[in-house]
Design an enzyme around this catalytic site. Sequence first.
Site, PDB file in Angstrom:
ATOM      1  N   LYS A  20       0.836  -1.208   0.000  1.00 21.00           N
ATOM      2  CA  LYS A  20       0.000   0.000   0.000  1.00 21.00           C
ATOM      3  C   LYS A  20       0.865   1.250   0.000  1.00 21.00           C
ATOM      4  O   LYS A  20       0.676   2.147  -0.811  1.00 21.00           O
ATOM      5  CB  LYS A  20      -0.891  -0.004   1.244  1.00 21.00           C
ATOM      6  CG  LYS A  20      -1.569   1.322   1.518  1.00 21.00           C
ATOM      7  CD  LYS A  20      -2.416   1.297   2.766  1.00 21.00           C
ATOM      8  CE  LYS A  20      -1.690   1.643   4.050  1.00 21.00           C
ATOM      9  NZ  LYS A  20      -1.418   3.064   4.262  1.00 21.00           N
ATOM     10  N   ASN A  21       1.829   1.304   0.926  1.00 21.28           N
ATOM     11  CA  ASN A  21       2.596   2.538   1.073  1.00 21.28           C
ATOM     12  C   ASN A  21       3.506   2.810  -0.119  1.00 21.28           C
ATOM     13  O   ASN A  21       3.835   3.961  -0.396  1.00 21.28           O
ATOM     14  CB  ASN A  21       3.409   2.517   2.378  1.00 21.28           C
ATOM     15  CG  ASN A  21       2.511   2.704   3.593  1.00 21.28           C
ATOM     16  OD1 ASN A  21       1.328   3.015   3.454  1.00 21.28           O
ATOM     17  ND2 ASN A  21       3.075   2.512   4.783  1.00 21.28           N
ATOM     18  N   CYS A  55      -4.693   8.916   9.788  1.00 23.44           N
ATOM     19  CA  CYS A  55      -4.847   8.133  11.018  1.00 23.44           C
ATOM     20  C   CYS A  55      -4.687   9.014  12.256  1.00 23.44           C
ATOM     21  O   CYS A  55      -3.867   9.938  12.255  1.00 23.44           O
ATOM     22  CB  CYS A  55      -3.757   7.061  11.087  1.00 23.44           C
ATOM     23  SG  CYS A  55      -4.177   5.523  10.295  1.00 23.44           S
ATOM     24  N   ARG A  64       1.486  14.401  13.566  1.00 25.29           N
ATOM     25  CA  ARG A  64       1.899  14.145  12.185  1.00 25.29           C
ATOM     26  C   ARG A  64       1.888  15.387  11.285  1.00 25.29           C
ATOM     27  O   ARG A  64       1.089  15.492  10.345  1.00 25.29           O
ATOM     28  CB  ARG A  64       1.042  13.036  11.565  1.00 25.29           C
ATOM     29  CG  ARG A  64       1.146  11.752  12.321  1.00 25.29           C
ATOM     30  CD  ARG A  64       0.407  10.635  11.650  1.00 25.29           C
ATOM     31  NE  ARG A  64       1.172  10.010  10.591  1.00 25.29           N
ATOM     32  CZ  ARG A  64       0.730   8.986   9.875  1.00 25.29           C
ATOM     33  NH1 ARG A  64      -0.453   8.492  10.090  1.00 25.29           N
ATOM     34  NH2 ARG A  64       1.481   8.451   8.945  1.00 25.29           N
ATOM     35  N   ASP A 119       4.705   0.298  12.071  1.00 24.03           N
ATOM     36  CA  ASP A 119       3.461  -0.260  11.525  1.00 24.03           C
ATOM     37  C   ASP A 119       3.254  -1.728  11.902  1.00 24.03           C
ATOM     38  O   ASP A 119       2.227  -2.309  11.554  1.00 24.03           O
ATOM     39  CB  ASP A 119       3.439  -0.113   9.995  1.00 24.03           C
ATOM     40  CG  ASP A 119       3.162   1.320   9.564  1.00 24.03           C
ATOM     41  OD1 ASP A 119       2.830   2.149  10.426  1.00 24.03           O
ATOM     42  OD2 ASP A 119       3.277   1.605   8.358  1.00 24.03           O
ATOM     43  N   ARG A 171      -8.611   0.026   4.654  1.00 23.84           N
ATOM     44  CA  ARG A 171      -7.646   0.960   4.050  1.00 23.84           C
ATOM     45  C   ARG A 171      -6.346   0.243   3.712  1.00 23.84           C
ATOM     46  O   ARG A 171      -5.628   0.666   2.811  1.00 23.84           O
ATOM     47  CB  ARG A 171      -7.327   2.102   5.029  1.00 23.84           C
ATOM     48  CG  ARG A 171      -8.481   3.039   5.274  1.00 23.84           C
ATOM     49  CD  ARG A 171      -8.029   4.203   6.140  1.00 23.84           C
ATOM     50  NE  ARG A 171      -6.804   4.775   5.609  1.00 23.84           N
ATOM     51  CZ  ARG A 171      -5.936   5.493   6.309  1.00 23.84           C
ATOM     52  NH1 ARG A 171      -6.168   5.737   7.569  1.00 23.84           N
ATOM     53  NH2 ARG A 171      -4.852   5.976   5.743  1.00 23.84           N
TER      54      ARG A 171
HETATM   55  C1  UD1 Z   1       4.793   6.564   6.472  1.00 23.77           C
HETATM   56  C2  UD1 Z   1       3.822   5.430   6.290  1.00 23.77           C
HETATM   57  C3  UD1 Z   1       3.257   4.998   7.634  1.00 23.77           C
HETATM   58  C4  UD1 Z   1       4.388   4.686   8.611  1.00 23.77           C
HETATM   59  C5  UD1 Z   1       5.397   5.821   8.676  1.00 23.77           C
HETATM   60  C6  UD1 Z   1       6.620   5.499   9.508  1.00 23.77           C
HETATM   61  C7  UD1 Z   1       2.887   5.899   4.108  1.00 23.77           C
HETATM   62  C8  UD1 Z   1       1.691   6.295   3.310  1.00 23.77           C
HETATM   63  N1  UD1 Z   1       2.734   5.892   5.429  1.00 23.77           N
HETATM   64  O1  UD1 Z   1       4.067   7.646   7.019  1.00 23.77           O
HETATM   65  O2  UD1 Z   1       2.432   3.854   7.429  1.00 23.77           O
HETATM   66  O3  UD1 Z   1       3.851   4.481   9.899  1.00 23.77           O
HETATM   67  O4  UD1 Z   1       5.842   6.155   7.347  1.00 23.77           O
HETATM   68  O5  UD1 Z   1       7.229   4.361   9.035  1.00 23.77           O
HETATM   69  O6  UD1 Z   1       3.910   5.570   3.564  1.00 23.77           O
HETATM   70  N2  UD1 Z   1       7.193  14.168  10.786  1.00 23.77           N
HETATM   71  C9  UD1 Z   1       7.345  15.495  11.057  1.00 23.77           C
HETATM   72  N3  UD1 Z   1       7.231  16.375  10.012  1.00 23.77           N
HETATM   73  C10 UD1 Z   1       6.966  15.965   8.741  1.00 23.77           C
HETATM   74  C11 UD1 Z   1       6.830  14.591   8.478  1.00 23.77           C
HETATM   75  C12 UD1 Z   1       6.947  13.712   9.536  1.00 23.77           C
HETATM   76  O7  UD1 Z   1       7.569  15.892  12.198  1.00 23.77           O
HETATM   77  O8  UD1 Z   1       6.876  16.816   7.841  1.00 23.77           O
HETATM   78  C13 UD1 Z   1       7.311  13.187  11.900  1.00 23.77           C
HETATM   79  C14 UD1 Z   1       6.042  12.383  12.109  1.00 23.77           C
HETATM   80  O9  UD1 Z   1       5.134  13.050  12.948  1.00 23.77           O
HETATM   81  C15 UD1 Z   1       6.590  11.125  12.738  1.00 23.77           C
HETATM   82  C16 UD1 Z   1       7.942  10.950  12.044  1.00 23.77           C
HETATM   83  O10 UD1 Z   1       8.266  12.216  11.511  1.00 23.77           O
HETATM   84  O11 UD1 Z   1       6.789  11.305  14.108  1.00 23.77           O
HETATM   85  C17 UD1 Z   1       7.972   9.925  10.933  1.00 23.77           C
HETATM   86  O12 UD1 Z   1       6.911  10.166  10.040  1.00 23.77           O
HETATM   87  P1  UD1 Z   1       6.996   9.810   8.503  1.00 23.77           P
HETATM   88  O13 UD1 Z   1       8.133   8.881   8.272  1.00 23.77           O
HETATM   89  O14 UD1 Z   1       6.937  11.073   7.716  1.00 23.77           O
HETATM   90  O15 UD1 Z   1       5.648   9.017   8.271  1.00 23.77           O
HETATM   91  P2  UD1 Z   1       4.687   9.113   7.016  1.00 23.77           P
HETATM   92  O16 UD1 Z   1       5.458   9.306   5.768  1.00 23.77           O
HETATM   93  O17 UD1 Z   1       3.572  10.028   7.312  1.00 23.77           O
END
Ligand code: UD1
Length: 423
Positions: free
Chosen positions: A22-23, A118, A123, A309, A401
């Site tokens: 999915k991701n 979620c 986030r 995850d 999802r």
């Molecule tokens: C992706 C995955 C999700 C998984 C996560 C971590 C997808 C669609 N989703 O989510 O299933 O749980 O990676 O492996 O691929 N953060 C910030 N600022 C930002 C972006 C992130 O502070 O601009 C923080 C987030 O709050 C979190 C951490 O960074 O604490 C990691 O998040 P991130 O790796 O970005 O997760 P996603 O890409 O949203």
Amino acid sequence: MDSILVKGNGPLKGEIPIAGAKNACLTLMPATLLSEEPLTLTNAPRLSDIATMTQLLQSLGAEVAALQDGLVLALSSHAIDNHRADYDIVRKMRASILVLGPMLARDGHAVVSLPGGCAIGARPVDLHLKALEAMGADLDLRDGYVHAKAPGGRLKGAVFEFPLVSVGATENALLAATLAKGTTVLKNAAREPEIVDLARCLRRMGAQIEGEGSGTITIQGVDRLHGATHPVVTDRIELGTYMLVPAIAGGEVECLGGRLELVGAFAEKLDAAGVSVTETARGLKVSRKNGRVRAVDVTTEPFPGFPTDLQAQMMALLCTAEGTSVLEEKIFENRFMHAPELMRMGARIDVRGGTATVTGVEKLRGAPVMATDLRASVSLILAGLAAEGETVVSRVYHLDRGYERVEEKLSACGARIERIRGN
Ligand code: UD1
């Protein structure tokens, strides 16, 4: 709203085919926006998040057709006539922010709503925005939208170091950098298999990328990208989830298409807990080494560490292990919402901040429980497989999802599981 009814009934045996990730698919689909030529994705998962991304891309003017029962996605963005991603679609899924980088890179402007997703912590998307700003984007946040422009119509290559590892921000920056003028170096980049898959697909489209899978990715911008066909990588989270089935319920399951390199840190923890994982010609075969599993401590980390995850699903297993396990959640705050639900089934869990201490019990008991997010929902199904009596998991729209045909895949191994249709 649908619910899932699970009746624990002992050892499960069989084969489970693992779908495309999915991701990965959610970051590969927006890559269509980078080219006027068609992009074909094979091995796509059939999930509601993919339908949401389809709807979003179509709202921008892209053509998206699901072929072969949804396993193949044919995408084409020869005409992007709308550069605004509306709140109504974006709020359903956080990965929607991934259309920002490609639209900005191709046409020099985009307006994208700030996402929802979620309920597992704040986030933010600040890192996505900082990386694009480093590439010269002018960003203005108003009315809940990011209004983005590239001066002169094109982003510029830049050296950008992420202050913390973010999968989504790395993907957005990587997508955008393929068409930027000059070289981009992304430091402290995420190393997840989904990033490697995205880089491979973009390379098939003509992008010049090196270093994916390491902490530094270098992208030499090109003037245009062309069409390509790309198979979506196996879903390591779905894989890990089904590897837990024989671990928690007993029996033996072969996860077809599974590879150890996708789940290294997770498989090591299973081994330490007393679960055997062997690579076969067709995938990964999993069973308990002997009786009850043992407690292990788990800390979630960016890849190649233990994935956040799989934390909820691992907790379900450890609820039935011998001894006390400590789970530390380092990626997202507030990602233990499954703990009180598992406790309704007799689990002994003490949550303090980002740490959960789980004392294993001999047997969980079935109970009505509620899915609070995607991975939490499947952890409750796993617990139900190991529990005495009936478990009814409500609010399973979260499950849909990220997991295709769960009931079918688990029934094929002998599980007693059915969907109760709601309205
Ligand atoms: C992706 C995955 C999700 C998984 C996560 C971590 C997808 C669609 N989703 O989510 O299933 O749980 O990676 O492996 O691929 N953060 C910030 N600022 C930002 C972006 C992130 O502070 O601009 C923080 C987030 O709050 C979190 C951490 O960074 O604490 C990691 O998040 P991130 O790796 O970005 O997760 P996603 O890409 O949203």
